[in-house]
Enzyme design. Structure first.
Site, PDB file in Angstrom:
ATOM      1  N   ASP A   1      -6.762   6.559  -2.765  1.00 15.87           N
ATOM      2  CA  ASP A   1      -6.754   5.158  -2.355  1.00 15.87           C
ATOM      3  C   ASP A   1      -8.180   4.698  -2.126  1.00 15.87           C
ATOM      4  O   ASP A   1      -9.080   5.520  -1.911  1.00 15.87           O
ATOM      5  CB  ASP A   1      -5.943   4.988  -1.060  1.00 15.87           C
ATOM      6  CG  ASP A   1      -5.325   3.608  -0.926  1.00 15.87           C
ATOM      7  OD1 ASP A   1      -6.097   2.632  -0.777  1.00 15.87           O
ATOM      8  OD2 ASP A   1      -4.091   3.487  -0.962  1.00 15.87           O
TER       9      ASP A   1
ATOM     10  N   TYR B   1       2.243 -12.250 -10.454  1.00 12.13           N
ATOM     11  CA  TYR B   1       3.016 -11.078 -10.051  1.00 12.13           C
ATOM     12  C   TYR B   1       4.129 -10.784 -11.055  1.00 12.13           C
ATOM     13  O   TYR B   1       4.287  -9.651 -11.525  1.00 12.13           O
ATOM     14  CB  TYR B   1       3.592 -11.278  -8.654  1.00 12.13           C
ATOM     15  CG  TYR B   1       4.185 -10.028  -8.049  1.00 12.13           C
ATOM     16  CD1 TYR B   1       3.360  -9.030  -7.521  1.00 12.13           C
ATOM     17  CD2 TYR B   1       5.559  -9.831  -8.007  1.00 12.13           C
ATOM     18  CE1 TYR B   1       3.905  -7.880  -6.964  1.00 12.13           C
ATOM     19  CE2 TYR B   1       6.101  -8.689  -7.450  1.00 12.13           C
ATOM     20  CZ  TYR B   1       5.271  -7.711  -6.935  1.00 12.13           C
ATOM     21  OH  TYR B   1       5.806  -6.569  -6.390  1.00 12.13           O
TER      22      TYR B   1
ATOM     23  N   LYS C   1       4.564  -7.503 -13.506  1.00 15.29           N
ATOM     24  CA  LYS C   1       5.695  -6.594 -13.384  1.00 15.29           C
ATOM     25  C   LYS C   1       6.556  -6.570 -14.644  1.00 15.29           C
ATOM     26  O   LYS C   1       7.140  -5.537 -14.980  1.00 15.29           O
ATOM     27  CB  LYS C   1       6.527  -6.954 -12.147  1.00 15.29           C
ATOM     28  CG  LYS C   1       5.792  -6.725 -10.835  1.00 15.29           C
ATOM     29  CD  LYS C   1       5.314  -5.286 -10.680  1.00 15.29           C
ATOM     30  CE  LYS C   1       4.652  -5.025  -9.342  1.00 15.29           C
ATOM     31  NZ  LYS C   1       4.259  -3.606  -9.158  1.00 15.29           N
TER      32      LYS C   1
END
Length: 268
Positions: A44, A162, A166
């Site tokens: 991360d 978004y 996706k």
């Protein structure tokens, strides 16, 4: 040959790189895969958080390491793969759980915001796949796991980035599965529904929230709960179960497919 019985759900001998591993779903997936026997690299950009997750796993007796990773930067992916192979000797699982969203109207979304969400949610997966495939070939095979959304199944009426990202994950997962099947590399996707995480509660640069969008708003929480057929929000651990299953030999003949873990939200 795939293992039989309960052993098929084990991940002994596997090495998993969890991108976005400091997040709620990422850390839950790291814990679940470690419990199943995998050695885990928690990756991360949030250094303190990723060190905490890796430390927790190590204290619990698992083999784990914290790896710095900017999921949208190819050079950090290459460095992450090299670090994982140097530490564990191979890399056989990659889970992509990094991402972001801007919950604003189409009119309000800027070009910069659109590009950033596509970069985090879709381009980062492509970059990550390019980085891990050579390592998986060296290991004799592997499993790449991507994260979709309810937005992978139906486009909403809000900001376009978004949903575009996706929907793109659907195609990238299928294309990856076909491209690397002969290398013994599977690629599958998990579509979470409404998951109770800081992604939907807190306000961050990659996922801004205000009172109108945060789950801390009881009215917003209730709206999402009512939109879930089974009557409650998902928990991160339930998403982690799906990732762990897909990475295991129990899913040895599943590739190019998606599992939706949404409590029936896509039905409403």
């Amino acid at each position: 040959m795939a293992q039989q019985g309960n052993e098929a759900w084990r991940l002994d001998g596997r090495v998993a790189l969890i991108a976005g591993g400091a997040g709620a779903m990422g850390s839950a997936t790291a814990r679940r895969m470690a419990a199943a026997g995998a050695r885990v690299a928690v990756a991360d950009i949030r250094h303190a958080a990723v060190e905490a997750v890796a430390g927790e796993l190590t204290e619990a007796g698992h083999e784990a390491v914290a790896v710095p990773l900017d999921a949208a930067a190819a050079d950090t992916w290459q460095a992450a793969v090299e670090q994982v192979e140097a530490r564990f000797g191979s890399l056989t699982i990659m889970v992509y759980l990094a991402g972001g969203n801007h919950r604003i109207s189409y009119d309000a979304m800027t070009e910069a915001q659109f590009r950033r969400i596509i970069e985090l949610n879709l381009t980062g997966i492509f970059i990550g796949i390019k980085a891990v495939v050579p390592a998986m070939r060296r290991a004799g095979g592997g499993c790449i796991l991507t994260v979709g959304s309810l937005a992978s199944l139906r486009a909403g009426g809000g900001a376009p980035a978004y949903a575009c990202s996706k929907f793109g994950v659907n195609a990238l997962t299928a294309i990856t599965a076909r491209a690397y099947a002969e290398d013994g590399i599977r690629c599958c996707q998990v579509n979470p529904g409404h998951v109770d995480t800081p992604f939907l509660r807190a306000s961050t640069d990659y996922s801004p929230n205000d009172w109108s969008t945060s789950l801390d708003n009881p009215a917003n929480y209730e709206r999402r709960r009512r939109a879930t057929a089974l009557g409650r929000l998902n928990q991160p651990e339930e998403i982690a179960e799906a990732f762990a299953f897909l990475a295991s030999d129990a899913a040895a003949m599943i590739t190019g497919s998606a599992i939706t873990v949404d409590g029936g939200a896509a039905l409403t």
